[in-house]
Write an enzyme that holds these catalytic residues in place. Structure first.
Site, PDB file in Angstrom:
ATOM      1  CD  GLU A   1      -2.847   1.165   2.462  1.00 51.26           C
ATOM      2  OE1 GLU A   1      -3.495   1.962   2.734  1.00 51.26           O
ATOM      3  OE2 GLU A   1      -2.980   0.055   2.731  1.00 51.26           O
TER       4      GLU A   1
ATOM      5  CE  LYS B   1      -6.429  -1.900   6.080  1.00 49.77           C
ATOM      6  NZ  LYS B   1      -5.529  -0.634   4.998  1.00 49.77           N
TER       7      LYS B   1
ATOM      8  CG  ASP C   1       1.183 -16.178  12.610  1.00 46.19           C
ATOM      9  OD1 ASP C   1       0.564 -15.537  11.574  1.00 46.19           O
ATOM     10  OD2 ASP C   1       0.893 -17.213  12.981  1.00 46.19           O
TER      11      ASP C   1
ATOM     12  CG  HIS D   1      -3.654   6.843   0.057  1.00 49.91           C
ATOM     13  ND1 HIS D   1      -2.869   5.889   0.369  1.00 49.91           N
ATOM     14  CD2 HIS D   1      -4.525   6.317  -0.931  1.00 49.91           C
ATOM     15  CE1 HIS D   1      -3.282   4.676  -0.102  1.00 49.91           C
ATOM     16  NE2 HIS D   1      -4.277   4.951  -0.977  1.00 49.91           N
TER      17      HIS D   1
END
Length: 422
Positions: free
Chosen positions: A79, A263, A279, A377
């Site tokens: 991203e 998130k 992990d 972004h």
């Protein structure tokens, strides 16, 4: 200057070519170049049915000072804006003393599910009475872990009176796994004590497995930033600080916002976890379960303004990471990532990762509460759009700049910029 003591402040790093960036970082990151870092034969030994390798961009976040130590932090992520945002916030925070972080001992839980106990409360008491024997048996095989000061330290017994299959008892082994993530260790211990547990409880053991809600293995990152450090040519620092506090407030009370808020935190955490061969799915599961531990899903961070007007932020979450075993030992790029950071324990790695998550959250809230999340972004995303439109070489930056300046970051606009006179 050794690699581990290298400053994380590298002026103009973003303007260098990938080859020049690698040269700047030094020999310790030779395995980060992506030139067949993971041979196919090695990949074939890591998982089943291997047919190839899937690559992600690997960037390095700069400017981080954590507990008075500088870190260059590898981040594997697809991203745009993630690495840039973390680096920019770290640059701001660096001038205010950097991030601070603390962590608890690396205690993991193994769960042993017990079914069919005639008297669950009596079974609980019998298990607690046999605690010493259970711990001794759990520790009987892993002499290396015991020698390092780890091992099973305690047990808990929980009763669930009302479940879809009736009452059940669940034994928890509390295990200090030292510098390992710990899954294999605690799973092995749970398997080992199962026959003894059945005999003591006079019941049947079913599941014997770790819990990814590592609520005894937590890390807390914090930061304090002056309003002056948040001030820009167009933004007043006091207003920015208040905007961040107000943006966080919605995530505290509203799970719909909290899901996206958290998130964003994981946007910073997952890439470092992935780059070090850990992990990331376990970290995600533990983080979100921890966010809902009160019975209501909420923000993992808290932001406020202190009496002096400084912006203060904290992040607390479980962080079950390792620097030994698993992919951290078999994947050359994971080893290079750990070497780049210079971490010497799993707890230190956890503290670094949490600080990146806090920086990412700060960046997102700052953007959301000021110019909006899309401006920065999409400007960085423009390179992806240029490539999707067919741009190569020098045309990538030219097309990206054209569509970003036009405020139309779309494939159609990129195609027109690439071929202005079809």
């Amino acid at each position: 200057m050794s690699d581990q003591n290298k400053s994380s402040r590298i002026k103009g790093f973003r303007n260098l070519t990938p080859e020049a960036r690698l040269a700047t970082l030094g020999h310790v990151v030779a395995d980060l170049s992506g030139n067949n870092t993971l041979p196919l034969a090695l990949a074939d030994g890591m998982i089943e049915n291997v047919v190839g390798k899937f690559e992600l961009p690997l960037g390095v976040a700069t400017n981080f000072t954590i507990n008075n130590k500088d870190y260059l932090i590898p981040m594997a992520v697809e991203e745009p804006s993630v690495v840039a945002a973390a680096s920019y916030m770290a640059k701001i925070v660096r001038g205010c003393g950097g991030f601070t972080a603390t962590s608890t001992a690396p205690i993991m839980r193994a769960q042993v599910q017990i079914l069919g106990a005639a008297d669950p409360e009596a079974a609980k008491q019998q298990l607690m009475a046999a605690k010493g024997d259970i711990i001794t048996l759990a520790n009987s095989k892993d002499t290396v872990l015991i020698g390092l000061g780890g091992g099973c330290k305690d047990i808990e017994v929980h009763i669930f009176e009302d479940t879809p299959i009736g009452a059940m008892v669940v034994l928890h082994l509390l295990v200090d796994v030292r510098d390992a993530m710990g899954a294999n260790t605690v799973n092995t211990m749970a398997e080992m004590v199962a026959p003894m547990v059945e005999k003591i409880a006079q019941a049947t053991v079913r599941l014997r497995i770790l819990s990814n809600l590592a609520d005894l293995r937590t890390v807390r990152a914090s930061v304090q930033v002056s309003p002056e450090a948040l001030t820009t040519k167009t933004l007043n620092g006091t207003d920015v600080a208040q905007g961040i506090v107000e943006a966080c407030a919605l995530a505290i009370v509203d799970p719909y916002r909290a899901a996206t808020h958290n998130k964003g935190i994981m946007n910073g955490i997952d890439p470092v976890v992935l780059a070090t061969g850990n992990d990331w799915r376990a970290i995600e599961a533990g983080a979100h379960a921890y966010a809902a531990r009160s019975g209501r899903y909420t923000s993992l961070t808290r932001w406020d303004v202190d009496a002096d007007g400084a912006l203060c932020g904290t992040l607390e979450l479980p962080m079950a990471l390792g620097i030994v075993g698993g992919a951290t030992k078999t994947h050359p790029a994971a080893q290079a990532s750990l070497a780049l950071m210079g971490v010497t324990s799993a707890q230190e790695l956890a503290e670094v990762v949490a600080c990146v998550g806090l920086a990412q959250n700060m960046a997102a809230l700052r953007a959301l509460s000021t110019e909006g999340i899309q401006k920065g972004h999409m400007a960085l995303h423009a390179r992806n759009i240029a490539i999707a439109a067919g741009a190569t070489g020098d045309d990538i930056d030219r097309v990206a700049k054209t569509i970003a300046d036009a405020g139309d970051v779309s494939v159609d606009r990129a195609v027109k910029a690439l071929r202005p006179n079809p």
